[in-house]
Design a protein around this motif. Structure first.
Motif, short mmCIF file in Angstrom:
data_model
loop_
_atom_site.label_atom_id
_atom_site.label_comp_id
_atom_site.label_asym_id
_atom_site.label_seq_id
_atom_site.Cartn_x
_atom_site.Cartn_y
_atom_site.Cartn_z
N ASN A 110 10.73 22.81 -11.11
CA ASN A 110 12.10 22.39 -10.84
C ASN A 110 13.12 23.42 -11.32
O ASN A 110 12.90 24.12 -12.30
N ASN A 126 10.45 15.72 -7.25
CA ASN A 126 11.45 14.68 -7.42
C ASN A 126 10.83 13.29 -7.50
O ASN A 126 11.50 12.29 -7.25
N LEU A 131 15.75 15.36 -9.54
CA LEU A 131 16.76 16.16 -8.85
C LEU A 131 18.14 15.51 -8.92
O LEU A 131 19.15 16.16 -8.62
N THR A 136 13.81 9.94 -4.39
CA THR A 136 12.59 10.49 -4.98
C THR A 136 11.90 11.44 -4.01
O THR A 136 10.70 11.63 -4.06
N GLU A 138 11.03 15.04 -2.59
CA GLU A 138 10.95 16.45 -2.98
C GLU A 138 11.87 17.29 -2.10
O GLU A 138 12.06 17.00 -0.92
N GLY A 174 16.14 11.10 -14.27
CA GLY A 174 14.74 11.41 -13.99
C GLY A 174 13.79 10.49 -14.74
O GLY A 174 14.09 9.33 -15.01
#
Length: 260
Positions: A110, A126, A131, A136, A138, A174
């Protein structure tokens, strides 16, 4: 040369020299040392000078990213933010970063950048909402972090991230398995959420690689929260498994400048 900043990745290290050049060494299987090959480097070598004068550098597990004086973001290795999974053995400019960047933080797969307008963009894994874009999903290229402004600095962990804002407050988002976010509950967060129990006088933030974070107040006191892991990660003098809200680090109640 004389070093001004250092950024350590998973198995490699990079430094910025005072003139703005970058030197790296260590694991280079994905090209994260930025020499144009994937041959390992046992001592500092010059990164190919495509990105200009660097002001910020940070390394993930298999990649490195830097910000130059023009606010451009350049990355090399894996996860370079170019919309693909393919590694790059030499620096490649990250497109989609707008407006220009002030600093970069990377860890694992990340990366997040702080922009000159106080907003943030991130890319990479993610699955835990790291992020901060409210999903969720990516992303292989930069996406906007939602619900936060006035960001002055940020720090990325493996499955969480934290940001410091101009009003001296800290927000995290997160994964939250061990109360990593310092919000008093275990649920993960898809967008930035204020850390509870901290006054509005924070000056620096550091997200740990796994499940803890720490910050420093303007008077030099260090607070940490999240996993204590029986081994004293939080430095509060206990072996309590985790702390859901920030606790002061024992004996560091003044005069601390920064934390990592």
């Amino acid at each position: 040369g004389t070093v001004s900043k250092v950024g350590a990745g998973g198995n490699h290290t990079c430094v910025i020299l005072i003139e703005g050049a970058i030197r790296c060494w260590g694991d280079n299987a994905s090209g994260q040392v930025g020499t144009g090959t994937n041959a390992p480097t046992l001592q500092p070598v010059s990164v190919l000078p495509y990105f200009g004068t660097a002001i910020s550098v940070s390394g993930g597990s298999t990649h490195t990213c830097a910000v130059n004086t023009s606010g451009q973001v350049w990355c090399w290795g894996g996860r370079t933010g170019d919309g693909t999974y393919f590694p790059s053995y030499e620096p490649k400019q990250v497109t989609g970063v707008a407006p220009s960047a002030l600093s970069v933080s990377a860890k694992g797969a990340n990366t997040c950048v702080v922009l000159i307008d106080g907003n943030m963009q991130c890319w990479g894994y993610n699955h835990a909402g790291q992020l901060g874009d409210g999903t969720t999903l990516e992303s292989l290229s930069p996406v906007n972090v939602a619900g936060i402004s006035g960001v002055t600095s940020a720090s990325v962990g493996l499955i969480h991230a934290c940001a410091l804002t101009a009003d001296h407050r800290i927000n995290c988002w997160g994964g939250n398995s061990y109360q990593t976010l310092g919000i008093g509950v275990e649920n993960f967060r898809l967008v930035p959420t204020p850390v509870v129990g901290l006054s509005s006088n924070m000056k620096t933030i550091a997200a740990g690689a796994f499940n803890h974070s720490c910050g420093v107040t303007t008077d030099g006191t260090v607070y940490c929260w999240g996993s204590n892991g029986w081994i004293g990660l939080l430095g509060d003098g206990t072996q309590v498994i985790y702390r859901p809200v920030p606790v002061p680090v024992a004996t560091l109640r003044s005069n601390v400048a920064d934390v990592t």
